[in-house]
Design an enzyme around this catalytic site. Sequence first.
Site, PDB file in Angstrom:
ATOM      1  N   LYS A 188      15.730 -14.676 -29.759  1.00 51.70           N
ATOM      2  CA  LYS A 188      16.316 -15.837 -29.087  1.00 51.70           C
ATOM      3  C   LYS A 188      17.457 -16.412 -29.906  1.00 51.70           C
ATOM      4  O   LYS A 188      18.504 -16.773 -29.375  1.00 51.70           O
ATOM      5  CB  LYS A 188      15.252 -16.893 -28.790  1.00 51.70           C
ATOM      6  CG  LYS A 188      14.378 -16.422 -27.637  1.00 51.70           C
ATOM      7  CD  LYS A 188      13.588 -17.506 -26.961  1.00 51.70           C
ATOM      8  CE  LYS A 188      12.837 -16.887 -25.783  1.00 51.70           C
ATOM      9  NZ  LYS A 188      11.474 -17.331 -25.659  1.00 51.70           N
ATOM     10  N   LYS A 191      15.128  -5.028 -19.960  1.00 55.14           N
ATOM     11  CA  LYS A 191      13.739  -5.415 -19.729  1.00 55.14           C
ATOM     12  C   LYS A 191      13.690  -6.469 -18.615  1.00 55.14           C
ATOM     13  O   LYS A 191      14.485  -7.406 -18.631  1.00 55.14           O
ATOM     14  CB  LYS A 191      13.172  -6.015 -21.022  1.00 55.14           C
ATOM     15  CG  LYS A 191      11.796  -6.612 -20.865  1.00 55.14           C
ATOM     16  CD  LYS A 191      11.397  -7.477 -22.060  1.00 55.14           C
ATOM     17  CE  LYS A 191      10.115  -8.190 -21.742  1.00 55.14           C
ATOM     18  NZ  LYS A 191       9.974  -9.567 -21.976  1.00 55.14           N
ATOM     19  N   LYS A 194      12.125 -13.158 -16.897  1.00 60.31           N
ATOM     20  CA  LYS A 194      12.507 -14.391 -16.216  1.00 60.31           C
ATOM     21  C   LYS A 194      13.838 -14.897 -16.736  1.00 60.31           C
ATOM     22  O   LYS A 194      14.628 -15.471 -16.010  1.00 60.31           O
ATOM     23  CB  LYS A 194      11.462 -15.476 -16.479  1.00 60.31           C
ATOM     24  CG  LYS A 194      10.140 -15.245 -15.847  1.00 60.31           C
ATOM     25  CD  LYS A 194       9.116 -16.230 -16.429  1.00 60.31           C
ATOM     26  CE  LYS A 194       7.746 -15.605 -16.522  1.00 60.31           C
ATOM     27  NZ  LYS A 194       7.066 -15.929 -17.772  1.00 60.31           N
TER      28      LYS A 194
HETATM   29  P1  ADP Z   1       9.393 -13.057 -19.437  1.00 60.94           P
HETATM   30  O1  ADP Z   1      10.068 -12.087 -20.347  1.00 60.94           O
HETATM   31  O2  ADP Z   1       9.727 -12.805 -18.021  1.00 60.94           O
HETATM   32  O3  ADP Z   1       9.616 -14.497 -19.843  1.00 60.94           O
HETATM   33  P2  ADP Z   1       6.823 -13.445 -20.546  1.00 60.94           P
HETATM   34  O4  ADP Z   1       7.381 -13.343 -21.916  1.00 60.94           O
HETATM   35  O5  ADP Z   1       6.360 -14.759 -20.054  1.00 60.94           O
HETATM   36  O6  ADP Z   1       7.859 -12.798 -19.537  1.00 60.94           O
HETATM   37  O7  ADP Z   1       5.635 -12.415 -20.452  1.00 60.94           O
HETATM   38  C1  ADP Z   1       4.345 -12.650 -19.919  1.00 60.94           C
HETATM   39  C2  ADP Z   1       3.543 -11.369 -20.046  1.00 60.94           C
HETATM   40  O8  ADP Z   1       4.118 -10.326 -19.245  1.00 60.94           O
HETATM   41  C3  ADP Z   1       3.520 -10.831 -21.470  1.00 60.94           C
HETATM   42  O9  ADP Z   1       2.221 -10.320 -21.741  1.00 60.94           O
HETATM   43  C4  ADP Z   1       4.547  -9.747 -21.461  1.00 60.94           C
HETATM   44  O10 ADP Z   1       4.275  -8.777 -22.394  1.00 60.94           O
HETATM   45  C5  ADP Z   1       4.482  -9.222 -20.039  1.00 60.94           C
HETATM   46  N1  ADP Z   1       5.815  -8.757 -19.621  1.00 60.94           N
HETATM   47  C6  ADP Z   1       6.876  -9.532 -19.355  1.00 60.94           C
HETATM   48  N2  ADP Z   1       7.946  -8.806 -18.973  1.00 60.94           N
HETATM   49  C7  ADP Z   1       7.549  -7.522 -19.019  1.00 60.94           C
HETATM   50  C8  ADP Z   1       8.197  -6.276 -18.730  1.00 60.94           C
HETATM   51  N3  ADP Z   1       9.453  -6.225 -18.308  1.00 60.94           N
HETATM   52  N4  ADP Z   1       7.480  -5.145 -18.879  1.00 60.94           N
HETATM   53  C9  ADP Z   1       6.184  -5.195 -19.285  1.00 60.94           C
HETATM   54  N5  ADP Z   1       5.524  -6.329 -19.563  1.00 60.94           N
HETATM   55  C10 ADP Z   1       6.172  -7.484 -19.440  1.00 60.94           C
END
Ligand code: ADP
Length: 319
Positions: free
Chosen positions: A110, A189, A192
Amino acid sequence: MKVISGIQPSGELHLGNYFGAIRQYLKMQEEHDCLFFVANYHALTSLRDAPRLRRLSVDVAMDYLALGLKPERVGIFLQSDLPEVCELAWILSTVTPMGLLQRCHAYKDKVAQGIPSDHGLFAYPVLMAADILIHQTGLVPVGQDQKQHVEVCRDIGERFNSLFGETFKLPEPYILSDVAIVPGTDGRKMSKSYGNTLRMFEPENTLKKKIMGIQTDSTPVESPKDPEKDNLFALVKLLASDAERAEIEQRYRQGGIGYGEVKKRLLGMFLEYFKEARLRRQELENDPARVERVLAEGAAKARASAAPTLKAARAAVGL
Ligand code: ADP
Ligand code: TRP
């Protein structure tokens, strides 16, 4: 075995969250004593918009239910309904070396993206450690990108135990080995924060637009394509039946399949895969009192589960 996991309500849930996290929750609820929560304290590190945070928090809870978490088996709650974790996070922060947090990828990434850092973002893994340790958790189902945070949680718990005596059980991360990172519509990846998501519950027309806009290379229809190097195929692999996946894969290798055709089929697969969940989601939207009830019951379960550990930790340090 106790299991806990949470997702931040910093945006609507997407396919990456489903394959990276929720699908694992669904398996685990059948076998373990599980708590799944909405990490709204954590979301404050990126979201400063009260009505939006409130709406997204309930949305995530509804998504959990629609996707198949069963409130009669597991506790589903909002992190902020268990404020005890903030007290434990403070206690833990007093035994957390700065260097441990400075090494965390999520924070480093970040900062590298130029997102201004604050103490909340830096201390994020300590709060996550409190979420986990407060329940004497055995397993933490998370995506690969959260593995380091679970390791940090173990380090913090271990350090506390060695300083003050055995207080916390040290958890293991539980990572589904066949889940790679789900790519987003732009090939990065799916996240959100990148605006590249496909959401399980979005209207068909916007979903269609996004799927038709998935970035691909410019290999002509007739040329062979390497399925392993294509984002679109990575999504097909997740949503297709075995037979359909094998057929598409063979046509990629032979040549003769165009990305436009694959995208149209992907939309159909997506809608079919989440058909029941989309219907359940609609029912929940019409019955908000049900979601409130589930969250209240979940909070009561979580508080009962947390109380003995917090008491022990306070006593251990002399509070
Ligand atoms: P984001 O990156 O959308 O903010 P989060 O960090 O809130 O997502 O992730 C919530 C859960 O979903 C975590 O356990 C994370 O490892 C999984 N996750 C998020 N994005 C992915 C992705 N593109 N592929 C696989 N797992 C993901
Ligand atoms: N940091 C996790 C994420 O962004 C969310 C989270 C907060 C979590 N506390 C947790 C996950 C405790 C598992 C256990 O995905």
